[in-house]
Design an enzyme around this catalytic site. Structure first.
Site, PDB file in Angstrom:
ATOM      1  N   HIS A 138     152.014 -35.666   2.043  1.00  0.00           N
ATOM      2  CA  HIS A 138     150.904 -35.626   1.106  1.00  0.00           C
ATOM      3  C   HIS A 138     151.297 -34.778  -0.105  1.00  0.00           C
ATOM      4  O   HIS A 138     152.127 -33.862   0.001  1.00  0.00           O
ATOM      5  CB  HIS A 138     149.670 -35.001   1.756  1.00  0.00           C
ATOM      6  CG  HIS A 138     148.980 -35.891   2.727  1.00  0.00           C
ATOM      7  ND1 HIS A 138     147.614 -35.908   2.865  1.00  0.00           N
ATOM      8  CD2 HIS A 138     149.455 -36.797   3.611  1.00  0.00           C
ATOM      9  CE1 HIS A 138     147.269 -36.773   3.787  1.00  0.00           C
ATOM     10  NE2 HIS A 138     148.374 -37.324   4.270  1.00  0.00           N
ATOM     11  N   GLU A 182     149.678 -32.428  -1.691  1.00  0.00           N
ATOM     12  CA  GLU A 182     149.392 -31.003  -1.545  1.00  0.00           C
ATOM     13  C   GLU A 182     150.458 -30.301  -0.717  1.00  0.00           C
ATOM     14  O   GLU A 182     150.893 -29.187  -1.059  1.00  0.00           O
ATOM     15  CB  GLU A 182     148.033 -30.787  -0.857  1.00  0.00           C
ATOM     16  CG  GLU A 182     146.862 -31.348  -1.605  1.00  0.00           C
ATOM     17  CD  GLU A 182     146.437 -32.733  -1.135  1.00  0.00           C
ATOM     18  OE1 GLU A 182     145.227 -32.983  -1.054  1.00  0.00           O
ATOM     19  OE2 GLU A 182     147.321 -33.566  -0.842  1.00  0.00           O
ATOM     20  N   CYS A 226     142.297 -33.735   2.259  1.00  0.00           N
ATOM     21  CA  CYS A 226     141.950 -34.217   3.600  1.00  0.00           C
ATOM     22  C   CYS A 226     141.942 -33.027   4.565  1.00  0.00           C
ATOM     23  O   CYS A 226     142.287 -31.910   4.185  1.00  0.00           O
ATOM     24  CB  CYS A 226     142.978 -35.264   4.032  1.00  0.00           C
ATOM     25  SG  CYS A 226     144.591 -34.557   4.449  1.00  0.00           S
ATOM     26  N   CYS A 266     145.415 -31.215   4.796  1.00  0.00           N
ATOM     27  CA  CYS A 266     145.743 -30.433   3.608  1.00  0.00           C
ATOM     28  C   CYS A 266     144.821 -29.220   3.472  1.00  0.00           C
ATOM     29  O   CYS A 266     145.260 -28.150   3.055  1.00  0.00           O
ATOM     30  CB  CYS A 266     145.709 -31.315   2.369  1.00  0.00           C
ATOM     31  SG  CYS A 266     147.038 -32.542   2.387  1.00  0.00           S
TER      32      CYS A 266
END
Length: 154
Positions: free
Chosen positions: A52, A54, A82, A85
């Site tokens: 991801h 992040e 999410c 994260c």
């Protein structure tokens, strides 16, 4: 730099994802106005659920700053984080999170749940909606193009 200027840097990271047919999400970590970490979504190309934006930005910031505590840093991300994260945000002690558009399906700092309201040992400040229309438009354009390509495929 102000929040909008920094979010434009996150949008530039999201564009990198878009350019390689990844869901366009980008993130930057900033300390004292200086970018110390950047990342963009690479789940499909990397074939890894952990890739991801992040997490990539947090990872680079930790490496650049030489430690895992990012308590003096801020994370800017084009889409609301999410649960995974949000957990990384808590664990890395980021002081402030700024996101673009909300995520009604998986957003875990306001939309579906606010993990930062639970009794964890760290609660970052959260600002949502910075350049939300631009962030949302990039995602909408991506998925519209993806649906079109799938429809045209034999």
């Amino acid at each position: 730099m102000n929040d909008e200027e920094i979010m434009r840097l996150a949008l530039a990271e999201a564009q990198k994802a878009y350019d390689i047919d990844e869901v366009p999400i980008g993130a930057v970590v900033v300390k004292d106005g200086t970018v110390v970490g950047r990342g963009y979504n690479r789940r499909e190309t990397g074939k890894n659920a952990l890739y991801h934006a992040e997490l990539a930005a947090i990872d680079e910031a930790c490496r650049n700053l030489g430690g895992w505590r990012l308590w003096q840093c801020e994370l800017f991300v084009t889409l609301e984080p999410c649960p995974m994260c949000a957990g990384a945000i808590i664990n890395s002690r980021l002081k402030r999170i700024v996101y673009g558009c909300s995520d009604p399906k998986a957003g875990s700092v306001r939309s579906v749940i606010n993990l930062f309201e639970l009794p964890y040992n760290h609660k970052p400040e959260v600002v949502g909606g910075v350049l939300a229309e631009e962030c949302s438009a990039m995602l909408s354009d991506f998925f519209r193009e993806l649906r079109k390509r799938k429809k045209e495929a034999p």
